[in-house]
Design an enzyme around this catalytic site. Structure first.
Site, PDB file in Angstrom:
ATOM      1  N   ASP A 131      -0.987  -2.067  -3.357  1.00  0.00           N
ATOM      2  CA  ASP A 131      -2.448  -1.759  -3.679  1.00  0.00           C
ATOM      3  C   ASP A 131      -2.266  -0.828  -4.653  1.00  0.00           C
ATOM      4  OD1 ASP A 131      -3.006  -3.666  -1.784  1.00  0.00           O
ATOM      5  OD2 ASP A 131      -3.853  -2.440  -0.263  1.00  0.00           O
ATOM      6  N   LYS A 185     -15.083  10.181   1.022  1.00  0.00           N
ATOM      7  CA  LYS A 185     -14.291   9.205   0.607  1.00  0.00           C
ATOM      8  C   LYS A 185     -15.128   8.106  -0.299  1.00  0.00           C
ATOM      9  CE  LYS A 185     -11.113   5.379   1.774  1.00  0.00           C
ATOM     10  NZ  LYS A 185     -10.435   4.787   3.115  1.00  0.00           N
ATOM     11  N   ASP A 195      -7.574  -5.281  -6.831  1.00  0.00           N
ATOM     12  CA  ASP A 195      -6.441  -4.670  -6.968  1.00  0.00           C
ATOM     13  C   ASP A 195      -5.114  -4.669  -6.130  1.00  0.00           C
ATOM     14  OD1 ASP A 195      -7.839  -3.055  -5.226  1.00  0.00           O
ATOM     15  OD2 ASP A 195      -7.605  -1.188  -6.169  1.00  0.00           O
TER      16      ASP A 195
END
Length: 426
Positions: free
Chosen positions: A121, A190, A359
């Protein structure tokens, strides 16, 4: 969306939930080879949330739990402590089955053939693309474009800057900073860091942080006693303050990304001032046109009811604000999709089985090292092109009546270091 490629099956596919992914296998089985078993163990560690340490530490983590893995494979409903606690339990269970089968297959594990996909990732992938566009040495290091002994965590890097700002404000006696002392952690910032690449607004950041602070309001250091409404008002006030600190910290860490976002937004505003939509061609030659227009509505009266119809035609005026806010993330999406497709094409040429979820790039554990080399080579090749300059020249040719701002200056990041970065995709 310019960055999404979707499978033909609409329900049971690898873009689905964890249970879907845990059931899916590649059609062809391939041998583990010399390092495939380590990649299976790294994959298990990642699925269990142990992905912030080095690859060696992840292998060691799995080795220490090998007996548990074997017990899970023999009776998963009796031995649940390992896979039940994983971030992705069904994929973790499938990996336990595969590790156990490979371990028991004989002395030569390298010849064991598996169909199980393993993943690599990107590290906050949107910011990786911005850092490469701007050759941002400092920001690139934070998202693993440069080599490190262990993976860099961009969320923790932003958190560190936020905590430094809070500590300074606390020393100055700032009431909100005092209330937030010991409350702000990685989880609080985050989502805002993650969505900054998509042009998150102050209001959006405030709402994201407020949701996290609500979960931690019992730990907040209120200086007075408030009723329920008063607590909510104070949480909102703290959220506004913390959103500003977080957005400023992101800008401090990724100033090149902010400059590029601003340049793209200003260019979009200039184009839409001609009542034209923003459009561009990706490095792969795919034309992209943003569809945002101001819809008009009208009502139709029938014998039974009144119906409101929307006119969404191409002749409507363009929506200036939406074009401006959407162009930076859409443009970067078109670049990350280009990287994904270039990687897929090269993997096919080299006979490597490949799949992706945005991704997250997938292949057999035995071909993981080859895919890792390919995805790095394709990323470097993509960003060795003067992408922003090419975009600026295309705008200038198509809109000679507009004077566009100069392309932001680049930093000194050496893209070749991406080849040496183990944790670029990890």
């Amino acid at each position: 969306e310019t960055t999404r490629s979707y499978p033909i099956p609409p329900h049971f596919n690898h873009l689905g939930a964890d249970v879907n992914r845990g059931l899916l296998l590649f059609h062809e089985a391939k041998p583990l080879g010399d390092k495939g078993m380590d990649w299976l163990k790294i994959h298990l560690a990642n699925l269990c949330g142990n992905d912030k340490v080095s690859f060696n530490d992840r292998v060691e983590w799995a080795d220490e739990r090998l007996e548990k893995v074997l017990k899970v494979a023999d009776d998963p409903l009796e031995h649940t402590d390992l896979w039940f606690e994983a971030d992705d339990p069904f994929q973790a269970l499938a990996t336990c089955f595969e590790i156990a089968t490979a371990t028991r297959s004989g002395s030569d594990v390298s010849s064991f053939k598996t169909k199980l996909p393993t993943h690599q990732d990107g590290s906050c992938n949107g910011l990786q693309h911005y850092a490469a566009l701007g050759r941002d040495e400092f920001g690139g290091a934070a998202v693993n474009l440069t080599p490190h002994d262990r993976p860099q965590d961009v969320y923790s890097a932003v958190l560190k800057l936020v905590l430094e700002k809070l500590a300074k404000a606390e020393e100055e006696g700032n009431e909100l900073a005092l209330i937030l002392k010991g409350v702000v952690n990685r989880k609080v910032v985050k989502q805002t860091v993650m969505t900054s690449v998509y042009g998150v607004t102050f209001i959006g950041a405030r709402d994201q942080i407020r949701n996290r602070l609500r979960e931690r309001k019992g730990q907040m250091n209120f200086t007075e006693t408030y009723d329920v409404k008063g607590v909510e008002e104070k949480v909102t006030e703290c959220s506004k303050y913390l959103a500003l600190l977080t957005l400023h910290s992101i800008t401090d860490l990724f100033n090149c990304a902010k400059d590029i976002m601003n340049w793209l937004g200003e260019s979009a505003s200039l184009i839409t001032s001609l009542n034209l939509p923003v459009s561009w061609v990706t490095p792969m030659g795919l034309p992209v046109v943003q569809p945002y227009r101001r819809p008009t509505s009208y009502r139709v009266n029938t014998a039974l009811q009144q119906v409101t119809l929307l006119d969404l035609g191409d002749q409507l005026p363009v929506h200036n604000t939406r074009h401006r806010s959407a162009f930076p993330p859409n443009f970067v999406h078109s670049l990350d999709s280009t990287h994904m497709l270039l990687t897929a094409i090269q993997c096919k040429k080299e006979g490597i089985t490949y799949a992706s979820v945005h991704d997250s790039y997938w292949t057999h554990p035995g071909t993981m090292d080859k895919m890792n080399k390919i995805l790095r080579d394709e990323f470097i090749g993509l960003y060795e092109r003067p992408i922003l300059e090419e975009l600026a020249h295309s705008f200038e040719r198509r809109f000679p009546e507009i004077e566009f701002p100069p392309v932001p200056a680049r930093g000194n990041l050496d893209l070749q270091l991406v080849r040496e970065s183990k944790y670029f995709f990890a």
